[in-house]
Design a protein around this motif. Structure first.
Motif, mmCIF file in Angstrom:
data_model
loop_
_atom_site.group_PDB
_atom_site.id
_atom_site.type_symbol
_atom_site.label_atom_id
_atom_site.label_comp_id
_atom_site.label_asym_id
_atom_site.label_seq_id
_atom_site.Cartn_x
_atom_site.Cartn_y
_atom_site.Cartn_z
ATOM 1 N N UNK A 193 5.187 -6.341 -5.110
ATOM 2 C CA UNK A 193 4.549 -7.125 -4.049
ATOM 3 C C UNK A 193 3.907 -6.213 -2.995
ATOM 4 N N UNK A 194 2.608 -6.116 -3.018
ATOM 5 C CA UNK A 194 1.865 -5.346 -2.014
ATOM 6 C C UNK A 194 2.323 -3.888 -1.954
ATOM 7 N N UNK A 195 2.530 -3.284 -3.106
ATOM 8 C CA UNK A 195 2.942 -1.884 -3.158
ATOM 9 C C UNK A 195 1.734 -1.030 -3.538
ATOM 10 N N UNK A 196 1.548 0.114 -2.891
ATOM 11 C CA UNK A 196 0.353 0.908 -3.146
ATOM 12 C C UNK A 196 0.455 1.722 -4.428
ATOM 13 N N UNK A 197 -0.636 1.824 -5.157
ATOM 14 C CA UNK A 197 -0.674 2.685 -6.340
ATOM 15 C C UNK A 197 -0.787 4.159 -5.953
ATOM 16 N N UNK A 198 -1.254 4.419 -4.745
ATOM 17 C CA UNK A 198 -1.299 5.816 -4.270
ATOM 18 C C UNK A 198 -0.989 5.849 -2.774
ATOM 19 N N UNK A 199 -0.480 6.963 -2.285
ATOM 20 C CA UNK A 199 -0.217 7.082 -0.844
ATOM 21 C C UNK A 199 -1.517 7.195 -0.063
ATOM 22 N N UNK A 200 -1.451 6.861 1.225
ATOM 23 C CA UNK A 200 -2.628 6.922 2.100
ATOM 24 C C UNK A 200 -2.202 7.442 3.459
ATOM 25 N N UNK B 269 1.882 -8.870 4.385
ATOM 26 C CA UNK B 269 0.735 -9.700 4.767
ATOM 27 C C UNK B 269 -0.573 -9.050 4.386
ATOM 28 N N UNK B 270 -0.677 -7.760 4.653
ATOM 29 C CA UNK B 270 -1.866 -6.970 4.311
ATOM 30 C C UNK B 270 -1.411 -5.522 4.192
ATOM 31 N N UNK B 271 -1.669 -4.916 3.044
ATOM 32 C CA UNK B 271 -1.137 -3.582 2.795
ATOM 33 C C UNK B 271 -1.364 -2.601 3.931
ATOM 34 N N UNK B 272 -2.613 -2.463 4.360
ATOM 35 C CA UNK B 272 -2.927 -1.467 5.384
ATOM 36 C C UNK B 272 -2.349 -1.821 6.752
ATOM 37 N N UNK B 273 -1.878 -3.059 6.931
ATOM 38 C CA UNK B 273 -1.289 -3.464 8.217
ATOM 39 C C UNK B 273 -0.042 -2.651 8.538
ATOM 40 N N UNK B 274 0.644 -2.133 7.519
ATOM 41 C CA UNK B 274 1.869 -1.369 7.779
ATOM 42 C C UNK B 274 1.548 -0.054 8.474
ATOM 43 N N UNK C 157 -0.545 7.949 10.530
ATOM 44 C CA UNK C 157 0.496 7.215 9.809
ATOM 45 C C UNK C 157 0.296 7.379 8.309
ATOM 46 N N UNK C 158 1.403 7.633 7.610
ATOM 47 C CA UNK C 158 1.401 7.772 6.148
ATOM 48 C C UNK C 158 2.079 6.548 5.550
ATOM 49 N N UNK C 159 1.448 5.981 4.528
ATOM 50 C CA UNK C 159 2.084 4.892 3.774
ATOM 51 C C UNK C 159 2.005 5.243 2.296
ATOM 52 N N UNK C 160 3.134 5.142 1.628
ATOM 53 C CA UNK C 160 3.199 5.443 0.203
ATOM 54 C C UNK C 160 4.046 6.677 -0.045
ATOM 55 N N UNK C 161 4.885 6.615 -1.057
ATOM 56 C CA UNK C 161 5.790 7.716 -1.380
ATOM 57 C C UNK C 161 4.993 8.948 -1.817
ATOM 58 N N UNK C 162 5.279 10.067 -1.155
ATOM 59 C CA UNK C 162 4.633 11.347 -1.500
ATOM 60 C C UNK C 162 5.672 12.445 -1.360
ATOM 61 N N UNK C 163 5.809 13.249 -2.403
ATOM 62 C CA UNK C 163 6.887 14.251 -2.435
ATOM 63 C C UNK C 163 6.758 15.286 -1.322
ATOM 64 N N UNK C 164 5.540 15.475 -0.792
ATOM 65 C CA UNK C 164 5.338 16.483 0.254
ATOM 66 C C UNK C 164 5.522 15.927 1.663
ATOM 67 N N UNK C 165 5.729 14.601 1.793
ATOM 68 C CA UNK C 165 5.878 13.975 3.107
ATOM 69 C C UNK C 165 7.282 13.394 3.224
ATOM 70 N N UNK C 166 8.124 14.073 3.980
ATOM 71 C CA UNK C 166 9.509 13.647 4.128
ATOM 72 C C UNK C 166 9.579 12.267 4.785
ATOM 73 N N UNK D 140 8.515 9.467 3.567
ATOM 74 C CA UNK D 140 7.449 8.536 3.164
ATOM 75 C C UNK D 140 7.985 7.504 2.181
ATOM 76 N N UNK D 141 7.381 6.327 2.204
ATOM 77 C CA UNK D 141 7.895 5.206 1.412
ATOM 78 C C UNK D 141 6.763 4.261 1.039
ATOM 79 N N UNK D 142 6.916 3.613 -0.106
ATOM 80 C CA UNK D 142 5.984 2.543 -0.483
ATOM 81 C C UNK D 142 6.246 1.270 0.317
ATOM 82 N N UNK D 143 7.419 1.173 0.962
ATOM 83 C CA UNK D 143 7.829 -0.063 1.620
ATOM 84 C C UNK D 143 7.245 -0.228 3.020
ATOM 85 N N UNK D 144 6.945 0.885 3.696
ATOM 86 C CA UNK D 144 6.477 0.819 5.083
ATOM 87 C C UNK D 144 5.766 2.122 5.430
#
Length: 359
Positions: free
Chosen positions: A39-46, A163-168, A176-185, A187-191
Motif C-alpha cells: 500500500x503506497x510503498x515506493x519502488x525506489x528511495x527518494x 494518502x499520497x506517497x510524497x506527502x510523507x 527528507x529521505x523516503x524509502x529504504x536505502x542501505x546508505x541512509x541510517x 530510512x524506511x519505506x513506511x515514512x
C-alpha cells in the motif's frame, strides 16, 4: 518499525468536539520516486527539499456522532464545498482506519486552502495530505496525551504516505529521505525521515522559483503514471539509478559540490519524464515552453557559470533551483528571460523550509 507499531492501544481520554489547524508545505524531489507497490510503498528511495511558501493550510473540525457504522466527512476548498474531493478522502480513511480507530466516531469537516494552483504539478496532494494527517494526529494526541513527539512525527508521515506517497516528505525539513536505502541510517519505506548527515553551507537556504508553464489539470494523474512502471522495460534500471544517485548525493551534500548537484538533479528530472515517454501507454507532460525554459537555463549557465539548474515534477512546470549566493543574478534572469514562457507571466518564488506548523 513495522506498520503494526502504529496501531494504538485504547485511548485514555474522551473528546466530544474540537478543531485543529496545521499548515504543511509541498516539497520538490531531487531524486524522484516513480513507481509504487501496495500500500503506497515506493519502488525506489527518494530525497526532497521541503519548500517554505508553497503550502496547504487545513482546519479539521470534528463532532462526536451517534452511529459508528460509516465515515462522515465534508470537504471545503477556499470556502466552497468540493464533493469531488470526498471519494479520495474516504479512500484515505479506509486505508488508515486500523491506525486511527476513532475515524467513524466523528463527523469531520475539512477546510483547506493552498497558496498555489491546485493540480498544477506543485504536489498539492503532498501538502494537503500531510496537513490532514497532522490534524488527525492532533486528535489522537488529545485522546492519548502520552504519545511522544517522535512517534507523533513518524506516524503523521506514515499516515500521510497512505494518502499520497510524497506527502510523507512534507512533515519535516529541510531535506527528507523516503524509502529504504542501505546508505541512509533510519530510512524506511513506511515514512520519511530528516536527512541525517552533514550538509555543506552551499545547500543551506537554497531557492526554488517555480515557473508556472501550465496551471491546468494534468492530462495523466500521478497515480496512473506510477502504475505504468509495472512491466516498464526500463523499470529495474531506473530503480537502481535512483539508489545510486542517493549514494552520490551523500558525498555532494558533504563536499558542497554544486556542479555535481546540478548534473544529478537534472538527470533525475529528465529520467522521470523519459519513463513517462517510454511507458505503455506513453505520454508527455512537458509543454513546448518547458523545453524553451530548459534550453534557456542551459545557455545562461554556460555563459555566466552561475550555479542554476532545473528540476521537474510530473507536470509541465519548471522548478529553478539555485543557491542563496546567486539569488540576485538568477532573479534578474528569470524576470528578463524566463517569465515570458510562463502562463500569464506567473511564477512563485520559494526557498527551502523546515516543515509543517501547528497553527
Amino acid at each position: 518499525m513495522t506498520d503494526a507499531q502504529f496501531i494504538p492501544e485504547n485511548y485514555s481520554k474522551n473528546l466530544d468536539s474540537g478543531a485543529f489547524t496545521w499548515s504543511s508545505p509541498s516539497n520538490i524531489a531531487l531524486v524522484k520516486y516513480w513507481g509504487k507497490r501496495d500500500p503506497q510503498m515506493p519502488e525506489n528511495p527518494s530525497i526532497s527539499f521541503t519548500l517554505n511558501d508553497c503550502k496547504t493550510t487545513t482546519t479539521l473540525r470534528f463532532l462526536k456522532k451517534i452511529e459508528e457504522d460509516e465515515f462522515s466527512v465534508r470537504v471545503f476548498l477556499d470556502g466552497s464545498e468540493v464533493p469531488d474531493f470526498k471519494p479520495k478522502i474516504l479512500t484515505f480513511f479506509k486505508r488508515i482506519e486500523a491506525y486511527l480507530p476513532f475515524l467513524k466516531d466523528y463527523h469531520f469537516r475539512i477546510e483547506t486552502s493552498n497558496t498555489f494552483p491546485h493540480s498544477s504539478g506543485i504536489a498539492s496532494s503532498a501538502s494537503g495530505m500531510s496537513a490532514l494527517a497532522l490534524c488527525l494526529m492532533s486528535i489522537e494526541k488529545a485522546l492519548s496525551p502520552n504519545i511522544s513527539e517522535e512517534l507523533f512525527i513518524k506516524k503523521a508521515s506514515f499516515l500521510a504516505r497512505l494518502g499520497s506517497g510524497s506527502a510523507c516528505r512534507s512533515i519535516e525539513g529541510d531535506l527528507v529521505v523516503w524509502g529504504k536505502h542501505e546508505a541512509i541510517q533510519g530510512s524506511s519505506d513506511l515514512y520519511g525521515i530528516k536527512y541525517p548527515y552533514e550538509v555543506h553551507e552551499n545547500f543551506k537556504n537554497y531557492h526554488d522559483t517555480i515557473l508556472l508553464v501550465d496551471k491546468g489539470e494534468k492530462q495523466v494523474s500521478s497515480t496512473v503514471g506510477h502504475n505504468l512502471m509495472h512491466g516498464h522495460p526500463f523499470a529495474a534500471q531506473r530503480f537502481q539509478q535512483a539508489k545510486d544517485h542517493i549514494s552520490r548525493l551523500k558525498g555532494i551534500f558533504k563536499s558542497g559540490d554544486l556542479n555535481g548537484f546540478i548534473t544529478l538533479v537534472e538527470q533525475e528530472a529528465l529520467t522521470l519524464h523519459a519513463m513517462m515517454m517510454t511507458s505503455s501507454p506513453y505520454f508527455i507532460l512537458m509543454k513546448p515552453n518547458t523545453l524553451k525554459i530548459i534550453n534557456a537555463i542551459w545557455a545562461f549557465r554556460e555563459k555566466t557559470k552561475v550555479h542554476v539548474c532545473f528540476t521537474l515534477d510530473a507536470g509541465a512546470n519548471v522548478h529553478v533551483l539555485y543557491p542563496e549566493n546567486d539569488a540576485e543574478q538568477v532573479g534578474e534572469f528569470i524576470k528578463n528571460e524566463l517569465v515570458a514562457y510562463c502562463q500569464n507571466g506567473h511564477y512563485i518564488s520559494d526557498k527551502i523550509g523546515f516543515g509543517a506548523k501547528l497553527l
